[in-house]
Design a protein around this motif. Sequence first.
Motif, mmCIF file in Angstrom:
data_model
loop_
_atom_site.group_PDB
_atom_site.id
_atom_site.type_symbol
_atom_site.label_atom_id
_atom_site.label_comp_id
_atom_site.label_asym_id
_atom_site.label_seq_id
_atom_site.Cartn_x
_atom_site.Cartn_y
_atom_site.Cartn_z
ATOM 1 N N UNK A 327 -24.607 32.032 -35.132
ATOM 2 C CA UNK A 327 -23.318 31.640 -34.966
ATOM 3 C C UNK A 327 -22.226 32.849 -34.660
ATOM 4 N N UNK A 328 -23.327 34.158 -35.407
ATOM 5 C CA UNK A 328 -22.185 35.641 -35.417
ATOM 6 C C UNK A 328 -21.854 36.039 -34.112
ATOM 7 N N UNK A 329 -22.895 35.631 -32.989
ATOM 8 C CA UNK A 329 -22.647 35.852 -31.968
ATOM 9 C C UNK A 329 -21.694 34.902 -30.751
ATOM 10 N N UNK A 330 -22.038 33.994 -31.158
ATOM 11 C CA UNK A 330 -21.609 32.533 -30.495
ATOM 12 C C UNK A 330 -20.411 32.423 -31.394
ATOM 13 N N UNK A 331 -19.911 32.941 -32.798
ATOM 14 C CA UNK A 331 -19.265 32.916 -33.097
ATOM 15 C C UNK A 331 -17.802 33.680 -32.772
ATOM 16 N N UNK A 332 -18.334 34.910 -32.078
ATOM 17 C CA UNK A 332 -17.024 35.849 -32.157
ATOM 18 C C UNK A 332 -16.358 35.738 -30.735
ATOM 19 N N UNK A 333 -17.236 34.605 -30.254
ATOM 20 C CA UNK A 333 -15.796 34.278 -28.748
ATOM 21 C C UNK A 333 -14.960 33.354 -29.093
ATOM 22 N N UNK A 334 -15.279 32.507 -30.350
ATOM 23 C CA UNK A 334 -13.258 31.745 -30.040
ATOM 24 C C UNK A 334 -12.375 32.266 -30.613
ATOM 25 N N UNK A 339 -8.814 31.920 -30.179
ATOM 26 C CA UNK A 339 -7.688 32.719 -31.134
ATOM 27 C C UNK A 339 -7.938 31.934 -32.238
ATOM 28 N N UNK A 340 -9.148 31.743 -32.699
ATOM 29 C CA UNK A 340 -9.703 30.189 -33.700
ATOM 30 C C UNK A 340 -10.232 32.097 -34.408
ATOM 31 N N UNK A 341 -10.068 32.028 -36.191
ATOM 32 C CA UNK A 341 -10.608 33.294 -36.276
ATOM 33 C C UNK A 341 -12.169 32.696 -36.864
ATOM 34 N N UNK A 342 -13.181 33.617 -35.574
ATOM 35 C CA UNK A 342 -14.100 33.795 -35.832
ATOM 36 C C UNK A 342 -14.898 33.857 -37.617
ATOM 37 N N UNK A 343 -13.829 34.632 -38.418
ATOM 38 C CA UNK A 343 -14.577 34.139 -39.546
ATOM 39 C C UNK A 343 -15.153 33.068 -40.547
ATOM 40 N N UNK A 344 -14.771 31.426 -39.479
ATOM 41 C CA UNK A 344 -15.025 30.335 -40.073
ATOM 42 C C UNK A 344 -16.271 30.181 -40.103
ATOM 43 N N UNK B 111 -5.749 34.784 -43.172
ATOM 44 C CA UNK B 111 -5.432 36.343 -42.615
ATOM 45 C C UNK B 111 -5.073 36.246 -41.373
ATOM 46 N N UNK B 112 -5.946 35.865 -40.651
ATOM 47 C CA UNK B 112 -5.905 35.936 -38.920
ATOM 48 C C UNK B 112 -5.093 34.756 -39.083
ATOM 49 N N UNK B 115 -1.001 36.430 -40.453
ATOM 50 C CA UNK B 115 -0.430 38.422 -39.960
ATOM 51 C C UNK B 115 -1.378 38.471 -38.268
ATOM 52 N N UNK B 116 -1.205 36.901 -37.625
ATOM 53 C CA UNK B 116 -1.299 37.562 -36.633
ATOM 54 C C UNK B 116 -2.736 37.961 -36.005
ATOM 55 N N UNK B 117 -4.002 37.248 -36.179
ATOM 56 C CA UNK B 117 -4.666 37.729 -35.741
ATOM 57 C C UNK B 117 -5.401 38.591 -36.266
ATOM 58 N N UNK B 118 -4.931 39.867 -37.542
ATOM 59 C CA UNK B 118 -5.092 40.856 -38.350
ATOM 60 C C UNK B 118 -5.913 40.374 -39.489
ATOM 61 N N UNK B 119 -7.058 41.287 -40.342
ATOM 62 C CA UNK B 119 -8.013 41.480 -40.990
ATOM 63 C C UNK B 119 -7.427 42.027 -41.653
ATOM 64 N N UNK B 120 -5.808 42.304 -41.989
ATOM 65 C CA UNK B 120 -5.757 43.229 -43.294
ATOM 66 C C UNK B 120 -3.891 42.443 -43.411
ATOM 67 N N UNK B 121 -3.624 42.542 -44.609
ATOM 68 C CA UNK B 121 -1.514 41.778 -44.518
ATOM 69 C C UNK B 121 -1.101 42.765 -44.610
ATOM 70 N N UNK B 122 0.016 42.504 -44.389
ATOM 71 C CA UNK B 122 1.353 44.113 -44.073
ATOM 72 C C UNK B 122 1.617 44.075 -45.543
ATOM 73 N N UNK B 123 2.238 45.715 -45.887
ATOM 74 C CA UNK B 123 2.199 46.528 -47.343
ATOM 75 C C UNK B 123 3.459 44.913 -47.804
ATOM 76 N N UNK B 124 2.741 44.964 -49.265
ATOM 77 C CA UNK B 124 4.024 44.434 -49.822
ATOM 78 C C UNK B 124 5.349 45.439 -50.179
ATOM 79 N N UNK B 125 6.202 44.808 -50.676
ATOM 80 C CA UNK B 125 7.240 45.675 -50.710
ATOM 81 C C UNK B 125 7.544 45.878 -52.009
ATOM 82 N N UNK B 126 7.129 45.431 -53.377
ATOM 83 C CA UNK B 126 6.475 45.823 -54.238
ATOM 84 C C UNK B 126 5.644 45.539 -55.071
ATOM 85 N N UNK B 127 5.287 46.381 -55.150
ATOM 86 C CA UNK B 127 3.903 45.900 -56.252
ATOM 87 C C UNK B 127 3.553 46.188 -57.936
ATOM 88 N N UNK B 128 3.184 45.554 -58.596
ATOM 89 C CA UNK B 128 3.337 45.473 -59.576
ATOM 90 C C UNK B 128 3.941 46.508 -60.670
#
Lengths: 375, 317
Positions: A327-334, A339-344, B111-112, B115-128
Amino acid sequence: MNGPASSLREKFLHGSLAITLMSILFGFLLGGVILLVAGFNPLEAYWVIVEGVFSRPKYISYVIIYSTPLIITGLSVAFALRTGLFNIGAEGQYIMGALTAAAAGYYLKLPILLHVTAAVGLAVLVAGLWGGLAGWFKARFGVNEVISTIMLNWTALYISNWAITIPSFGRQGTGKTYEIQPSAQIDILGEWKRTPEGIAFLREHPMLWDILKSPVNLGFICALILAFAVWYTLNRTTLGYELRAVGYNPHAAEAGGIDVKRSIVVSMLISGALAGAAGAFQVLGVSHRIATLAIMEGYGFDGIAVSLIGNNSGPGCVFAGLLFGGLKYGGSKIQDVMGAPTEVINIMIGIIIFFVAMPKLIRLILNFRERRRRT
Amino acid sequence: MEGLLNDIAFIIGTTLMYSTPLIFPAIGGVITERSGIINIGLEGMMYFGAFVGAAVAYFTQDPWLGFLCAGLAGASLGLLHAIATVSFSAEQIVSGIAINFLGVGLALFISRLVFDGATQTLTVPNKIPLPLDFLFGDGRLFPSAGFMDLVFNRFATVYIAFALVLVSWFVLYRTRLGMRLRAVGEHPEAADSLGISVFKIRYGAVITSGFLAGLGGAAMSIAVVSRFNNTLISGHGFIALAAMIFGKWKPQGALLACLIFGGAKGLEIFMGAKGVPIPSSLLATLPYILTIVILIGWVGRSQPPAAIGKIFDKGED
């Protein structure tokens, strides 16, 4: 309902295997629902995963390579769990094993077979002691193994990162160590496949060539041997019987003359040694070096998942490890293909474990289906 | 002299800042475990909370809404854990492990998508916000970068965390609800026979712990830093869990343990900034080794609630 045939049927329908298989089914079903909600075709995604795993020999060998450390850390967690110990520390023991193997593989000057044996032996020893330490803390001082292994994980991570800064060991500025010597590597045909003769030969054998494009190594075979060894130790030896007795009921075991404290230390020693072996094989067979870790790599935590899905048994860990690795290896391909997140995959693994945790619910569902069929 | 005072103030201040994201989940842990349910899923709940908090704060520009939603995100995972452990007698540790995979998976999956496939968010405009600056104006109350400023001019989350410790202590030990919760964790059968709903108490406790873990994640992603990324929460939930055990399942004990972890971090940052010639990696092992040493020598056998991890079945089915 009392005949042998129906009891076998009963076992299959209501035993632990049925629960595991149903959980995996739910994992795929609900993972599909999540993909669907996110706007992806789950059937397409699963097809991409299946193709990504089975369509080329190289892919299959990558799955095996991905699975190897997961199977072994799974065995590590399973072994401790059978003694009633929750080894969250497989992660740290893996790190200590990898660090030791990288150091032994780089510093020692030994002939080929001996070098590998020494590197693995030392890694297993150090990691075993690292695990045994947590066992000793529990046996001697009553320190909860969950908390001590969490602490030991982080300690191991920082020790490893520190070791990489030693000038003779780490390549300055790269955050990586020097590559281990060829005599310590366990790659299959690793050097030969880069020689002119090797390349010429492989050109005529495309299938073999394809397989050897991945870092094929002896780790998987070792993992299978270890799986058998774990099964054998737990089920066919006095030691295994004692360890399981402690896991089942420590008070009864103690009353029966088993040294519970000793069992705890021994179990954690073996569990740590197994996780260390996973780290050693990964270094000797795949990465050939270690690198600075910003965060935990997760082999130990994935091992917990493997152990749980594999019903904490030797053979179970092999199948669960292959499933997880696939799943980890195959899943990285989706990700690339659609464009589906591999974290599924993480979500699916989570769902599978979630259902594994609830045999009561699964039995309810199975019984419900059966009752409906009868009426 | 003033230099030394300021150094001390700096260490105290960073200690407070880094302890805060641990205090929330640690108190959550105290509450759920006192009701008898182990929650090893704090890490996943924190992770999911950190993402949701940063994502909501980014899109709405409202850090408080982000903070609240982070709590709800954690609570939703808490609900799952409660369903499994309370209603279906699940192995509590196994379910918690599942929650950890789910929390990480959901956070990165969404997140992906967002935020356009990224595993992080953009910087928040206002913090706590920093409440002292907010109430009195920038540097009005205490001179900027002075002792008082370095210690007390901290994010609102720091103040909330300390208030939370007080409130949770009060509720646990001074109210009927707290007494019932502890009774359920010690002896559910007896509590049940007195007409206390073990079911409701445990659902409430587990969901609350998820809520607090989510807040802890946001205390990291929209206060200590200003965005979520995939390495932001790396083991904080587990350390909070350790802090709770370390603190002997008491809010005040957990607070102390969190301060030790935060203090070690503060010291590490301080020594790094001062260029003290101790390898930072070795220094970083300090809090973990210290914890083990203290557990061995000082705390000894800490006793968990009697009914922890045990399945309670009313026996109706």
